[in-house]
Write a protein that holds these residues in place. Structure first.
Motif, PDB file in Angstrom:
ATOM      1  N   THR A   1     -31.516   7.414  26.630  1.00 44.35           N
ATOM      2  CA  THR A   1     -31.311   6.404  27.661  1.00 44.35           C
ATOM      3  C   THR A   1     -32.254   5.222  27.464  1.00 44.35           C
ATOM      4  O   THR A   1     -31.859   4.058  27.596  1.00 44.35           O
ATOM      5  N   ALA A   2     -33.512   5.514  27.127  1.00 47.69           N
ATOM      6  CA  ALA A   2     -34.476   4.439  26.864  1.00 47.69           C
ATOM      7  C   ALA A   2     -34.058   3.608  25.657  1.00 47.69           C
ATOM      8  O   ALA A   2     -34.126   2.372  25.680  1.00 47.69           O
ATOM      9  N   ASP A   3     -33.619   4.286  24.591  1.00 45.59           N
ATOM     10  CA  ASP A   3     -33.149   3.570  23.401  1.00 45.59           C
ATOM     11  C   ASP A   3     -31.985   2.649  23.752  1.00 45.59           C
ATOM     12  O   ASP A   3     -31.887   1.516  23.251  1.00 45.59           O
ATOM     13  N   MET A   4     -31.106   3.139  24.616  1.00 44.59           N
ATOM     14  CA  MET A   4     -29.937   2.361  25.025  1.00 44.59           C
ATOM     15  C   MET A   4     -30.358   1.089  25.759  1.00 44.59           C
ATOM     16  O   MET A   4     -29.868  -0.003  25.452  1.00 44.59           O
ATOM     17  N   PHE A   5     -31.270   1.216  26.705  1.00 44.07           N
ATOM     18  CA  PHE A   5     -31.734   0.033  27.430  1.00 44.07           C
ATOM     19  C   PHE A   5     -32.417  -0.952  26.493  1.00 44.07           C
ATOM     20  O   PHE A   5     -32.203  -2.168  26.589  1.00 44.07           O
ATOM     21  N   ASN A   6     -33.233  -0.457  25.575  1.00 44.53           N
ATOM     22  CA  ASN A   6     -33.919  -1.351  24.641  1.00 44.53           C
ATOM     23  C   ASN A   6     -32.942  -2.137  23.786  1.00 44.53           C
ATOM     24  O   ASN A   6     -33.176  -3.308  23.463  1.00 44.53           O
TER      25      ASN A   6
ATOM     26  N   LEU B   1     -20.283  -1.918  27.647  1.00 40.38           N
ATOM     27  CA  LEU B   1     -21.354  -1.877  26.656  1.00 40.38           C
ATOM     28  C   LEU B   1     -22.091  -0.542  26.732  1.00 40.38           C
ATOM     29  O   LEU B   1     -22.351   0.110  25.716  1.00 40.38           O
ATOM     30  N   PHE B   2     -22.442  -0.149  27.944  1.00 40.60           N
ATOM     31  CA  PHE B   2     -23.185   1.095  28.139  1.00 40.60           C
ATOM     32  C   PHE B   2     -22.315   2.313  27.849  1.00 40.60           C
ATOM     33  O   PHE B   2     -22.767   3.276  27.221  1.00 40.60           O
ATOM     34  N   GLU B   3     -21.072   2.287  28.303  1.00 37.66           N
ATOM     35  CA  GLU B   3     -20.182   3.419  28.053  1.00 37.66           C
ATOM     36  C   GLU B   3     -19.995   3.644  26.559  1.00 37.66           C
ATOM     37  O   GLU B   3     -20.063   4.792  26.077  1.00 37.66           O
ATOM     38  N   ASN B   4     -19.778   2.575  25.811  1.00 34.85           N
ATOM     39  CA  ASN B   4     -19.575   2.710  24.369  1.00 34.85           C
ATOM     40  C   ASN B   4     -20.820   3.244  23.674  1.00 34.85           C
ATOM     41  O   ASN B   4     -20.727   4.068  22.749  1.00 34.85           O
ATOM     42  N   TYR B   5     -21.998   2.786  24.133  1.00 33.74           N
ATOM     43  CA  TYR B   5     -23.243   3.283  23.537  1.00 33.74           C
ATOM     44  C   TYR B   5     -23.386   4.786  23.790  1.00 33.74           C
ATOM     45  O   TYR B   5     -23.676   5.571  22.878  1.00 33.74           O
ATOM     46  N   ILE B   6     -23.168   5.185  25.035  1.00 35.51           N
ATOM     47  CA  ILE B   6     -23.350   6.592  25.408  1.00 35.51           C
ATOM     48  C   ILE B   6     -22.404   7.497  24.643  1.00 35.51           C
ATOM     49  O   ILE B   6     -22.820   8.499  24.039  1.00 35.51           O
TER      50      ILE B   6
ATOM     51  N   VAL C   1     -43.484  10.381  32.017  1.00 35.35           N
ATOM     52  CA  VAL C   1     -42.352   9.505  32.324  1.00 35.35           C
ATOM     53  C   VAL C   1     -41.349   9.644  31.180  1.00 35.35           C
ATOM     54  O   VAL C   1     -41.503   9.043  30.120  1.00 35.35           O
ATOM     55  N   LEU C   2     -40.321  10.430  31.400  1.00 32.56           N
ATOM     56  CA  LEU C   2     -39.379  10.754  30.319  1.00 32.56           C
ATOM     57  C   LEU C   2     -38.535   9.553  29.910  1.00 32.56           C
ATOM     58  O   LEU C   2     -38.113   9.465  28.758  1.00 32.56           O
ATOM     59  N   THR C   3     -38.274   8.637  30.844  1.00 35.83           N
ATOM     60  CA  THR C   3     -37.410   7.486  30.552  1.00 35.83           C
ATOM     61  C   THR C   3     -38.204   6.231  30.199  1.00 35.83           C
ATOM     62  O   THR C   3     -37.652   5.121  30.217  1.00 35.83           O
ATOM     63  N   ASP C   4     -39.470   6.387  29.891  1.00 33.86           N
ATOM     64  CA  ASP C   4     -40.309   5.246  29.501  1.00 33.86           C
ATOM     65  C   ASP C   4     -39.689   4.516  28.317  1.00 33.86           C
ATOM     66  O   ASP C   4     -39.393   5.127  27.280  1.00 33.86           O
TER      67      ASP C   4
ATOM     68  N   ASN D   1     -37.368  19.927  27.371  1.00 28.29           N
ATOM     69  CA  ASN D   1     -37.158  19.339  26.037  1.00 28.29           C
ATOM     70  C   ASN D   1     -35.758  18.727  25.938  1.00 28.29           C
ATOM     71  O   ASN D   1     -35.575  17.650  25.362  1.00 28.29           O
ATOM     72  N   GLY D   2     -34.769  19.415  26.491  1.00 27.74           N
ATOM     73  CA  GLY D   2     -33.404  18.885  26.475  1.00 27.74           C
ATOM     74  C   GLY D   2     -33.267  17.654  27.346  1.00 27.74           C
ATOM     75  O   GLY D   2     -32.605  16.674  26.962  1.00 27.74           O
ATOM     76  N   ILE D   3     -33.884  17.682  28.523  1.00 26.46           N
ATOM     77  CA  ILE D   3     -33.846  16.522  29.415  1.00 26.46           C
ATOM     78  C   ILE D   3     -34.567  15.346  28.767  1.00 26.46           C
ATOM     79  O   ILE D   3     -34.117  14.200  28.853  1.00 26.46           O
ATOM     80  N   ARG D   4     -35.691  15.622  28.118  1.00 33.65           N
ATOM     81  CA  ARG D   4     -36.439  14.561  27.439  1.00 33.65           C
ATOM     82  C   ARG D   4     -35.576  13.885  26.372  1.00 33.65           C
ATOM     83  O   ARG D   4     -35.588  12.650  26.250  1.00 33.65           O
ATOM     84  N   LYS D   5     -34.823  14.657  25.623  1.00 34.12           N
ATOM     85  CA  LYS D   5     -33.968  14.085  24.588  1.00 34.12           C
ATOM     86  C   LYS D   5     -32.933  13.152  25.198  1.00 34.12           C
ATOM     87  O   LYS D   5     -32.676  12.047  24.681  1.00 34.12           O
ATOM     88  N   SER D   6     -32.359  13.557  26.318  1.00 33.77           N
ATOM     89  CA  SER D   6     -31.394  12.712  27.013  1.00 33.77           C
ATOM     90  C   SER D   6     -32.067  11.443  27.530  1.00 33.77           C
ATOM     91  O   SER D   6     -31.518  10.336  27.427  1.00 33.77           O
TER      92      SER D   6
END
Length: 252
Positions: free
Chosen positions: A20-25, A43-48, A244-247, A11-16
């Motif tokens: 990550t998927a939201d970030m790519f989108n 861009l990615f560092e600031n999002y994370i 697929v957790l990162t879908d 569940n914790g890994i899924r949240k992470s």
């Protein structure tokens, strides 16, 4: 040692992974020709960091937040203010998030502007390889079933499958056991069990499978200078299915 995850850990890994998927989108549409790979990294560092996470690559002492590999760079490309993305480039973005100790890992290869037909086909086939590898990742199969599924598709198109680097377990650390190769191999070949969380990541070359390390000590290059493509998802294995957790299209 292979660490089988509990439901709480998954569940914790899924949240992470969903973050990550939201970030790519959100960020993929912002990546354009003319940007430096350093700008993309920021861009990615600031999002994370603005969402309460840390770039997972920081744990590996990587000098950046994202591995940004362009054209003949297979993996681990270093962000640079001097490296400018151009029309026709294939750009692979390999990134993970450490969110409260739970780690995601995924890669998407982007086609910038108008690319050559052979590069577009390479990217499409690499996605097919990833899909096939995920379909083979199910309880009762072995790691070799994933490797063979990836290899058979890539080899049927005459592509080189990178054998010096491979997928891996993930979730509580960036790189865990077991290794998940993309081609036939000898050695440890564990059976796939519920609780496994794996990063499946085909690395497919337009030319030969051999690679070399650049002078920076990080960037992996194709030995013949041909274009390479890299796609990756984090998946979790359950008794009756694999998720697929990162879908990017996960159900919210």
């Amino acid at each position: 040692m292979i660490h089988l995850k509990t439901i709480e850990q998954i569940n914790g890994i899924r949240k992470s992974c969903h973050l990550t998927a939201d970030m790519f989108n959100e960020l993929i549409p912002k990546i354009k020709a003319g940007m430096s790979t350093w700008e993309i990294d920021k861009l990615f560092e600031n999002y994370i960091t603005s969402h309460g996470g840390k770039p997972a690559w920081w744990q590996e002492d990587f000098p950046g937040s994202v591995c940004i590999s362009v054209n003949n760079e297979v993996i681990h490309g270093l962000p640079s203010k001097k490296r400018i993305i151009k029309n026709g480039d294939l750009v692979s973005l390999d990134v993970g998030i450490n969110l409260d100790g739970y780690i995601s890992d995924t890669t998407h290869s982007l086609l910038i502007g108008e690319v050559k037909p052979e590069v577009k086909k390479l990217q499409q086939v690499t996605e097919e390889c990833l899909k096939a590898g995920i379909e083979a990742c199910k309880v009762g199969n072995r790691i070799s079933d994933i490797a063979n599924a990836v290899y058979e598709i890539a080899d049927s198109h005459g592509y080189g499958v990178v054998y010096d680097f491979c997928g891996h377990g993930v979730g509580l650390d960036v790189h865990e056991d077991p290794s998940v190769p993309n081609c036939p191999f000898r050695g440890m070949n564990p059976r796939i069990k519920p609780g496994m969380v794996l990063a499946i990541e085909p690395m497919i070359n337009l030319g030969v499978p051999e690679v070399e390390i650049a002078e920076d000590g990080w960037t992996v290059l194709t030995a013949d200078g041909a274009v390479s493509c890299h796609e990756e998802h984090t998946v979790a294995v359950f008794e009756d299915h694999t998720e697929v957790l990162t879908d990017l299209n996960y159900k919210k």
